[in-house]
Design a protein around this motif. Structure first.
Motif, mmCIF file in Angstrom:
data_model
loop_
_atom_site.group_PDB
_atom_site.id
_atom_site.type_symbol
_atom_site.label_atom_id
_atom_site.label_comp_id
_atom_site.label_asym_id
_atom_site.label_seq_id
_atom_site.Cartn_x
_atom_site.Cartn_y
_atom_site.Cartn_z
ATOM 1 N N GLY A 151 -22.611 0.617 -7.985
ATOM 2 C CA GLY A 151 -21.331 1.333 -7.412
ATOM 3 C C GLY A 151 -21.876 2.416 -6.499
ATOM 4 N N ARG A 152 -23.194 2.940 -6.766
ATOM 5 C CA ARG A 152 -23.662 4.074 -5.872
ATOM 6 C C ARG A 152 -25.090 4.541 -6.706
ATOM 7 N NH1 ARG A 152 -19.359 7.473 -8.036
ATOM 8 N NH2 ARG A 152 -20.387 8.876 -9.730
ATOM 9 N N GLU A 153 -25.932 4.880 -6.119
ATOM 10 C CA GLU A 153 -27.268 5.442 -6.733
ATOM 11 C C GLU A 153 -27.077 6.709 -7.380
ATOM 12 O OE1 GLU A 153 -31.993 5.560 -5.813
ATOM 13 O OE2 GLU A 153 -30.666 5.355 -4.100
ATOM 14 N N LEU A 154 -27.256 6.799 -8.652
ATOM 15 C CA LEU A 154 -27.200 8.234 -9.304
ATOM 16 C C LEU A 154 -28.393 8.968 -9.309
ATOM 17 C CD1 LEU A 154 -25.247 6.759 -12.426
ATOM 18 C CD2 LEU A 154 -24.311 7.524 -10.529
ATOM 19 N N GLU A 155 -27.877 10.362 -9.166
ATOM 20 C CA GLU A 155 -28.921 11.161 -9.326
ATOM 21 C C GLU A 155 -29.627 11.383 -10.638
ATOM 22 O OE1 GLU A 155 -29.443 16.179 -9.499
ATOM 23 O OE2 GLU A 155 -27.457 15.249 -8.576
ATOM 24 N N SER A 177 -26.808 11.712 -13.255
ATOM 25 C CA SER A 177 -25.608 12.450 -13.117
ATOM 26 C C SER A 177 -24.676 11.729 -12.298
ATOM 27 C CB SER A 177 -26.240 13.736 -12.490
ATOM 28 O OG SER A 177 -25.076 14.633 -12.076
ATOM 29 N N PHE A 178 -23.492 11.849 -12.620
ATOM 30 C CA PHE A 178 -22.332 11.334 -11.813
ATOM 31 C C PHE A 178 -21.205 12.364 -11.861
ATOM 32 C CE2 PHE A 178 -22.188 9.104 -16.031
ATOM 33 C CZ PHE A 178 -20.856 9.208 -16.206
ATOM 34 N N THR A 179 -20.318 12.112 -10.909
ATOM 35 C CA THR A 179 -19.499 13.304 -11.027
ATOM 36 C C THR A 179 -17.774 12.151 -11.071
ATOM 37 O OG1 THR A 179 -19.234 12.859 -8.504
ATOM 38 C CG2 THR A 179 -20.245 14.685 -9.423
#
Length: 120
Positions: free
Chosen positions: A30-34, A54-56
């Motif tokens: 879905g997206r690259e996470l920090e 980390s994800f929000t």
């Protein structure tokens, strides 16, 4: 000596150009996470793989934002299965105790054990 295969994600990071890797990770996750900065040195003597991301989430109307750190533990047997069951259990409990200690050092609020974990 050949290097042990770590994971598909690590292989993609190593072998794909950054732009392609970002697109593959977007499709897969879905997206690259920090990645979080964790006390990896604490995991080295225990031969643990320690990762954090980390994800929000969307802002809620009824309660303030909070930080939650979840630790997931997938362990393996410590002693041969031919050893007495009580010795196997005790060795596993000691290992899990050390892993939980590393989770604590990492600021974990919730620890999830694998599906076959038993308290006795």
């Amino acid at each position: 000596m050949t290097q042990q295969f770590a994971s598909a994600a690590e292989s993609l990071k190593k072998h794909l150009p950054e732009e392609d890797r970002k697109e593959v990770f977007r499709i897969l996750y879905g997206r690259e996470l920090e990645e979080l900065d964790l006390p990896v040195a604490a995991a080295v003597p225990l031969n643990l793989e320690l990762k954090g991301y980390s994800f929000t989430a969307e802002t809620e109307n009824l309660r303030p934002a909070r930080r939650v750190r979840v630790g997931l533990i997938q362990n393996s047997i410590v002693l041969p299965t031919t050893d007495p069951v009580s010795a196997q259990r005790d060795a596993l409990l000691a290992k899990i105790g050390q892993i939980i200690g590393v989770a604590h050092q990492s600021g974990v609020n919730i620890v999830c054990m694998q599906e076959a974990w038993s308290k006795s």
